[in-house]
Design an enzyme around this catalytic site. Structure first.
Site, PDB file in Angstrom:
ATOM      1  N   SER A   8       0.836  -1.203   0.000  1.00 26.45           N
ATOM      2  CA  SER A   8       0.000   0.000   0.000  1.00 26.45           C
ATOM      3  C   SER A   8       0.875   1.258   0.000  1.00 26.45           C
ATOM      4  CB  SER A   8      -0.905  -0.009   1.228  1.00 26.45           C
ATOM      5  OG  SER A   8      -0.104  -0.147   2.391  1.00 26.45           O
ATOM      6  N   CYS A  70       2.834  -6.835   1.739  1.00 25.12           N
ATOM      7  CA  CYS A  70       1.900  -6.149   2.621  1.00 25.12           C
ATOM      8  C   CYS A  70       1.113  -7.225   3.359  1.00 25.12           C
ATOM      9  CB  CYS A  70       0.959  -5.299   1.755  1.00 25.12           C
ATOM     10  SG  CYS A  70      -0.361  -4.493   2.674  1.00 25.12           S
ATOM     11  N   CYS A 177       3.660  -5.972   9.860  1.00 28.35           N
ATOM     12  CA  CYS A 177       3.290  -4.936   8.897  1.00 28.35           C
ATOM     13  C   CYS A 177       4.600  -4.424   8.316  1.00 28.35           C
ATOM     14  CB  CYS A 177       2.544  -3.798   9.600  1.00 28.35           C
ATOM     15  SG  CYS A 177       2.286  -2.354   8.537  1.00 28.35           S
TER      16      CYS A 177
HETATM   17  N1  DGL Z   1       2.433  -2.295   4.940  1.00 34.46           N
HETATM   18  C1  DGL Z   1       1.157  -2.875   5.114  1.00 34.46           C
HETATM   19  C2  DGL Z   1       1.236  -4.199   5.868  1.00 34.46           C
HETATM   20  O1  DGL Z   1       2.235  -4.890   5.800  1.00 34.46           O
HETATM   21  C3  DGL Z   1       0.021  -2.094   5.683  1.00 34.46           C
HETATM   22  C4  DGL Z   1       0.006  -0.640   5.866  1.00 34.46           C
HETATM   23  C5  DGL Z   1      -1.378  -0.066   5.655  1.00 34.46           C
HETATM   24  O2  DGL Z   1      -1.656   0.249   4.515  1.00 34.46           O
HETATM   25  O3  DGL Z   1      -2.157   0.019   6.627  1.00 34.46           O
HETATM   26  O4  DGL Z   1       0.291  -4.599   6.507  1.00 34.46           O
END
Ligand code: DGL
Length: 213
Positions: A8, A70, A177
């Protein structure tokens, strides 16, 4: 050799950097959805349709593999992506609950992830599978991705979150995350040597390498 990477936002860059280091011959193309980040507070249907939309540039250039860097998009959307694009080699990223459950000695671990990941069926499935006798703490990190995305990392009180985890006797912290990879050094510093901090970029890079060669 062409590898697509999707997140994202800037979480994907941390993973793309690892891929470029490990698979030198590959062209690594990272895309994000800056317009709609964060995904973590959105509903599953929305996450699925945003992810499908955002990976179109990668679908159209015929990647040998697409890494969904992600946790939120993987846990919520990867099965739908695999159904929609059966010929694409998708590699997902999920919170490292299994390895955490295998190394904890205190039987108390923490998972730092977005609300979308924590609420997903896939995450609950992983938890049921691996943490039957393990206490799992999920600290409130719901604002972190947004702050990291906007470069306001200093507004995140990592230290007090980690202090609470130390008091609870946590000995493994899972970064569930990819945005939080940018906080890894700070988390390690606050946690000290007795707590392991897990995130999957190395493992994902090796898995991608083995899949495409
Ligand atoms: N980087 C994303 C993940 O690994 C999420 C960040 C988001 O868009 O809330 O969950």
């Amino acid at each position: 050799m062409r590898i697509g990477v999707f997140d994202s936002g800037i979480g994907g860059e941390a993973v793309a950097t690892e891929l470029r280091k490990l698979i030198k011959k590959a062209e690594v193309i990272a895309v994000n959805d800056h317009e709609h980040v964060p995904y973590g507070s959105r509903q599953p249907d929305e996450i699925i349709s945003l992810t499908k939309n955002a990976i179109q540039p990668l679908i159209s250039i015929d990647c040998d593999a697409i890494v969904i860097a992600c946790n939120t998009a993987t846990t919520v959307a990867i099965s739908s992506l695999r159904k929609s694009y059966p010929n694409v080699n998708f590699i997902g990223i999920e919170p490292m609950i299994k390895p955490a459950s295998q190394i904890t000695k205190t039987n108390c671990i923490a998972v730092c992830a977005t609300p979308g990941t924590l609420k997903s069926k896939q995450y609950r499935h992983l938890k049921n599978l691996w943490t039957k006798n393990i206490y799992v703490i999920e600290p409130d990190c719901s604002k972190w991705a947004e702050l990291i995305e906007s470069g306001e990392l200093n507004k995140i009180d990592v230290e007090s979150v980690v202090d609470t985890l130390i008091m609870e006797n946590v000995d493994v912290i899972v970064l569930g995350c990819t945005h939080f990879h940018w906080l890894k050094k700070r988390i390690i510093q606050s946690a000290g040597s007795k707590i392991k901090v897990l995130e999957p970029s190395d493992a994902i890079a090796s898995r991608t390498k083995s899949l495409i060669y």
